[in-house]
Write a protein that holds these residues in place. Structure first.
Motif, mmCIF file in Angstrom:
data_model
loop_
_atom_site.group_PDB
_atom_site.id
_atom_site.type_symbol
_atom_site.label_atom_id
_atom_site.label_comp_id
_atom_site.label_asym_id
_atom_site.label_seq_id
_atom_site.Cartn_x
_atom_site.Cartn_y
_atom_site.Cartn_z
ATOM 1 N N ALA A 148 -2.695 2.789 -0.113
ATOM 2 C CA ALA A 148 -2.062 3.375 -1.296
ATOM 3 C C ALA A 148 -1.764 4.839 -1.008
ATOM 4 N N LEU A 149 -0.783 5.368 -1.703
ATOM 5 C CA LEU A 149 -0.409 6.768 -1.574
ATOM 6 C C LEU A 149 -0.963 7.540 -2.776
ATOM 7 N N GLN A 150 -1.557 8.696 -2.484
ATOM 8 C CA GLN A 150 -2.058 9.567 -3.550
ATOM 9 C C GLN A 150 -1.287 10.870 -3.485
ATOM 10 N N VAL A 151 -0.617 11.229 -4.591
ATOM 11 C CA VAL A 151 0.184 12.448 -4.650
ATOM 12 C C VAL A 151 -0.350 13.329 -5.783
ATOM 13 N N ASN A 152 -0.803 14.529 -5.378
ATOM 14 C CA ASN A 152 -1.347 15.481 -6.364
ATOM 15 C C ASN A 152 -2.429 14.843 -7.224
ATOM 16 N N GLY A 153 -3.310 14.052 -6.567
ATOM 17 C CA GLY A 153 -4.448 13.436 -7.235
ATOM 18 C C GLY A 153 -4.151 12.137 -7.937
ATOM 19 N N VAL A 154 -2.887 11.721 -7.988
ATOM 20 C CA VAL A 154 -2.518 10.477 -8.676
ATOM 21 C C VAL A 154 -2.315 9.383 -7.633
ATOM 22 N N VAL A 155 -3.110 8.292 -7.750
ATOM 23 C CA VAL A 155 -3.016 7.174 -6.808
ATOM 24 C C VAL A 155 -1.874 6.254 -7.228
ATOM 25 N N LYS A 156 -0.983 6.005 -6.300
ATOM 26 C CA LYS A 156 0.154 5.123 -6.561
ATOM 27 C C LYS A 156 -0.226 3.674 -6.226
ATOM 28 N N PHE A 166 1.793 0.786 9.220
ATOM 29 C CA PHE A 166 2.154 0.752 7.807
ATOM 30 C C PHE A 166 3.404 1.582 7.584
ATOM 31 N N SER A 167 4.114 1.247 6.499
ATOM 32 C CA SER A 167 5.318 1.965 6.091
ATOM 33 C C SER A 167 5.363 1.926 4.567
ATOM 34 N N TYR A 168 5.161 3.088 3.962
ATOM 35 C CA TYR A 168 5.033 3.169 2.497
ATOM 36 C C TYR A 168 6.211 3.984 1.959
ATOM 37 N N TYR A 169 7.036 3.356 1.077
ATOM 38 C CA TYR A 169 8.201 4.046 0.534
ATOM 39 C C TYR A 169 7.733 5.190 -0.368
ATOM 40 N N ALA A 170 8.182 6.420 -0.035
ATOM 41 C CA ALA A 170 7.650 7.592 -0.725
ATOM 42 C C ALA A 170 8.726 8.534 -1.227
ATOM 43 N N LYS A 171 9.985 8.194 -1.041
ATOM 44 C CA LYS A 171 11.062 9.122 -1.393
ATOM 45 C C LYS A 171 11.046 9.484 -2.877
ATOM 46 N N ASP A 172 10.635 8.509 -3.751
ATOM 47 C CA ASP A 172 10.595 8.769 -5.190
ATOM 48 C C ASP A 172 9.212 9.205 -5.668
ATOM 49 N N LYS A 173 8.291 9.472 -4.711
ATOM 50 C CA LYS A 173 6.921 9.857 -5.071
ATOM 51 C C LYS A 173 6.580 11.264 -4.586
ATOM 52 N N ILE A 174 7.021 11.595 -3.388
ATOM 53 C CA ILE A 174 6.819 12.956 -2.871
ATOM 54 C C ILE A 174 8.062 13.749 -3.253
ATOM 55 N N GLU A 180 0.494 17.699 -2.618
ATOM 56 C CA GLU A 180 -0.674 17.309 -1.826
ATOM 57 C C GLU A 180 -0.683 15.779 -1.740
ATOM 58 N N VAL A 181 -0.601 15.287 -0.505
ATOM 59 C CA VAL A 181 -0.418 13.849 -0.305
ATOM 60 C C VAL A 181 -1.539 13.310 0.571
ATOM 61 N N LYS A 182 -2.118 12.203 0.144
ATOM 62 C CA LYS A 182 -3.122 11.502 0.943
ATOM 63 C C LYS A 182 -2.704 10.044 1.093
ATOM 64 N N ILE A 183 -3.153 9.409 2.178
ATOM 65 C CA ILE A 183 -2.990 7.970 2.353
ATOM 66 C C ILE A 183 -4.381 7.369 2.270
ATOM 67 N N LEU A 184 -4.569 6.355 1.420
ATOM 68 C CA LEU A 184 -5.863 5.719 1.169
ATOM 69 C C LEU A 184 -5.873 4.330 1.774
ATOM 70 N N ALA A 185 -6.990 3.976 2.437
ATOM 71 C CA ALA A 185 -7.118 2.679 3.102
ATOM 72 C C ALA A 185 -8.243 1.883 2.466
ATOM 73 N N TYR A 186 -7.989 0.579 2.158
ATOM 74 C CA TYR A 186 -8.953 -0.274 1.456
ATOM 75 C C TYR A 186 -9.249 -1.533 2.255
ATOM 76 N N LEU A 192 -12.856 1.488 -0.592
ATOM 77 C CA LEU A 192 -12.145 2.561 0.099
ATOM 78 C C LEU A 192 -12.810 2.806 1.443
ATOM 79 N N LEU A 193 -12.062 2.586 2.524
ATOM 80 C CA LEU A 193 -12.617 2.732 3.868
ATOM 81 C C LEU A 193 -12.264 4.067 4.501
ATOM 82 N N ASP A 194 -11.111 4.644 4.168
ATOM 83 C CA ASP A 194 -10.728 5.911 4.779
ATOM 84 C C ASP A 194 -9.678 6.590 3.899
ATOM 85 N N SER A 195 -9.581 7.924 4.028
ATOM 86 C CA SER A 195 -8.590 8.710 3.298
ATOM 87 C C SER A 195 -8.181 9.869 4.188
ATOM 88 N N GLN A 196 -6.849 10.036 4.397
ATOM 89 C CA GLN A 196 -6.358 11.088 5.269
ATOM 90 C C GLN A 196 -5.211 11.827 4.605
#
Length: 692
Positions: A148-156, A166-174, A180-186, A192-196
């Motif tokens: 999942a993508l997290q933008v400014n603290g909001v998980v998408k 992985f390839s996550y469409y982000a043009k309408d999110k960033i 501030e953008v994070k990628i979350l792995a489950y 939640l296994l990792d966050s970068q």
């Protein structure tokens, strides 16, 4: 009483035990008819204890560390017992008791308890170019199943991932470079296994260039070229219409264009794109026709090739200009040059804007399909009349290959006293030519041995295989004789002509004699031998070509002999093969594309053709029809068009044919229609065959 109790306990203590299967039954019969098989229970992951059963089992109870839990019903051989809040550690003593519908304990099964596997994983995102990249991409490893993508603290919204990328469409999110953008792995259970952090960068301006090669129309199928820089795709634009784009690699491209560039006048461009679809460069494509002359030999009547659109093409034969023509819109050109014998030189020039651009020069080669033997260009003869007392007729026929090429024939006869004859003949449209020589003063000098010359003039500078017939002194002016003639049908439309004629003469033999015979055999010279000083036997085997002689009966064959030096000709020797008034003519033919009728049969006979309405297969109303055809002295009628006979008889499935000879009427034969194809002119024709 105490002794009995001890015995019973001893029996229970020594009953065999097996994990996942029955450890005890109430009776031997129940043990044989009922069994339970359980799956291992994994802590945290499993909610239910599951398994299967057979036999009379109707209910099961879970027992954990001696504590009995609810008795539940089971059916269809399936066990499913909720145990998540009952089995808590791997050290728990867990059993499943199975009962019959009457409450009888049938067996007890030990449950295997396993520790849950703790999922792990890591994720590595690529840098994200703001305003350029449409997606956040990267790689991952371990037990990750969703991201999942997290933008400014909001998980998408999370998405499933496979194959370590992985390839996550982000043009309408960033939406800003400062997000501030994070990628979350489950894991599969949602852990939640990792966050970068995702690095958001400002894109660098991409650059690139492209260079297409010249596209040769009618030769190339692809537009090719090279590129440099950040080009990742190219597209073809033709006459303002953009075609599909394709990916490119290794600084070169190849774009299939044969079905897109239709003419040399098309305006085409190659367009280079970066990975976001922005145009980096576009260049026009030069479309040209390579100058070429198609394969040409002595059996090719059309000279053709390709060049530049609207160019001037000049064609030379033996260094003399024969034709000037223009290329078409597609750059092609063609010229009906007619046949040219081998060893002639041809040069083709391409002129653009009054300037010579290219030229091709070659010597005409042999195809192997052209006859270059005696009389291959024409044959000519002298009539039987002598020079001295009567008019003498010289006549002949230009072979079909050369009929459009020869404009004049010059005949000269000279003696010791000078030129006796000097005249010019022009062949007509059929290739026929003739002249008549009148008796005149000095004709007796021909006895002293004249020289006879027949020279050929062509319509241009081409040279024929034979340009002149020259006969020296001592000409033998005797008229040859054919004494006998025979023919044997060898099958497959092949015939063997045999006979006896003047030695050394040319023998012409065939079927159905006419001025331009239906089929004439290649001449065969009778050799001079010691045994036959004056007369010799001849045999020549020939094929009938496109004609199909449907019977060997009533087949009119002929032969005549020609003096090869003076060209004096014998009488026509005629033979009717297997003459029989009661059999139909050997050949009846009607062209589907015309109305003519050709018949070969008994000389001077009449052939009556009758058609009945019952056999009518044509258009319109059926009707009876009849007509009679007169055959000539050679047993031939050709191009018979009275009442459109050739077209008429094609409307019937059968025809009745009767010979009439000297007023005597033969047997009537009913002939069915046979349709076949003429391999020479590629049209359908109809023929009638009497079953042999």
């Amino acid at each position: 009483m105490k002794k009995l109790l001890v015995s019973c306990l001893a029996v229970l203590l020594f009953m065999p035990t097996t994990i996942g299967s029955s450890i005890g039954t109430h009776s031997a019969h129940a043990e044989e008819t009922s069994s339970t098989k359980l799956n291992a229970f994994t802590l945290i992951e499993d909610n239910y204890l599951t398994g299967t059963f057979t036999g009379d089992i109707a209910k099961v109870r879970l027992v954990v560390n001696g504590k009995n839990f609810t008795l539940i019903n089971v059916t269809d051989g399936v066990i499913k017992y909720y145990a998540k809040d009952k089995i808590l550690t791997t050290s728990d003593d867990v059993k499943l008791l199975a009962y019959s519908s009457s409450g009888q304990l049938l067996n007890t099964t030990i449950v295997t308890v396993k520790e849950a596997v703790i999922p792990t994983g890591s994720i590595t995102p690529d840098s994200y170019l703001f305003g350029t990249d449409p997606r956040v991409t990267g790689t991952y490893s371990g037990d990750i199943t969703r991201i999942a993508l997290q933008v400014n603290g909001v998980v998408k919204q999370s998405i499933a991932v496979t194959d370590g990328t992985f390839s996550y469409y982000a043009k309408d999110k960033i939406l800003a470079e400062t997000d501030e953008v994070k990628i979350l792995a489950y894991s599969s259970t949602g852990k939640l296994l990792d966050s970068q952090d995702v690095t958001v960068k400002t894109p660098v301006q991409l650059q690139g260039s492209i260079a297409p090669n010249t596209y040769f129309f009618n030769t190339d199928s692809r537009v090719t070229g090279t590129y440099s820089g950040d080009v990742v795709r190219v597209g073809l634009q033709v006459n303002g219409v953009l075609k599909q784009t394709i990916p490119v690699t290794n600084n070169s491209f190849s774009y299939f264009a044969k079905d897109k560039i239709i003419t040399t006048s098309d305006e085409a461009q190659i367009i280079a794109y970066d990975k976001t679809g922005n145009i980096l460069d576009q260049q026009p494509i030069s479309i040209r026709l390579p100058f070429s002359v198609n394969t040409f030999n002595d059996n090719t009547p059309i000279l053709s090739g390709t060049g530049v659109t609207n160019a001037t093409i000049k064609i030379y034969i033996n260094n003399s200009l024969a034709q000037t023509t223009e290329t078409k819109q597609d750059g092609t050109f063609s010229y009906a040059i007619d046949y040219i014998d081998y060893n002639n030189k041809i040069k083709v020039e391409q002129w653009v804007n009054n300037q010579l651009r290219e030229e091709k020069e070659f010597i005409v080669s042999k195809s192997g399909d052209v006859d270059y033997t005696l009389d291959s260009v024409l044959f000519w003869q002298q009539a039987k009349n002598g020079y001295k007392e009567k008019d003498t007729r010289y006549f002949g026929q230009v072979k079909p290959r050369y009929r459009n090429l020869i404009t004049n024939l010059r005949l000269r006869i000279s003696t010791g006293f000078g030129i006796y004859v000097d005249c010019t003949m022009a062949p007509d449209a059929t290739g026929s030519f003739e002249t008549t020589i009148l008796p005149m003063y000095g004709a007796t000098s021909l006895d002293q041995g004249p020289e006879l010359t027949l020279d050929i003039t062509t319509k241009d500078a081409r040279k024929l295989y034979t340009m002149s017939y020259r006969i020296g002194t001592g000409i033998d002016y005797n008229i040859p004789v054919i004494n006998s003639l025979y023919m044997m049908n060898q099958g497959n439309s092949k015939f063997s002509f045999s006979g006896n004629a003047t030695t050394g003469s040319l023998i012409y033999a065939g079927v159905g004699y006419t001025a331009s015979s239906l089929w004439a055999a290649t001449p065969n010279i009778i050799p001079v031998t010691a045994n036959f000083a004056e007369f010799g036997n001849f045999t020549t085997n020939q094929a009938s070509g496109s004609l199909l002689f449907h019977r060997t009966a009533n087949l009119p064959i002929y032969a005549y002999a020609v003096n090869p030096k003076s060209r004096a000709q014998s009488d026509i020797k005629l033979l009717i093969q297997n003459e029989n008034i009661n059999l139909p003519p050997s050949y009846i033919n009607s062209s589907m594309m015309g109305q003519d009728l050709t018949i070969l049969g008994i000389p001077n006979s009449k052939v009556k053709i009758n058609m009945k309405a019952a056999d009518y297969i044509g258009w319109g109303n059926p009707t009876d029809a009849e007509f009679t055809v007169q055959l000539n002295q050679y047993g031939v009628v050709s191009d018979y068009t009275t009442d459109s006979a050739g077209w008429l008889i094609q409307q019937y499935g059968n025809i009745s044919v009767t010979n009439i000879v000297g007023g005597i009427t033969g047997k009537t034969n009913i002939l069915p229609i046979i349709q076949s194809e003429d391999q020479y002119d590629q049209i359908q024709y109809y023929a009638w065959k009497y079953g042999d």
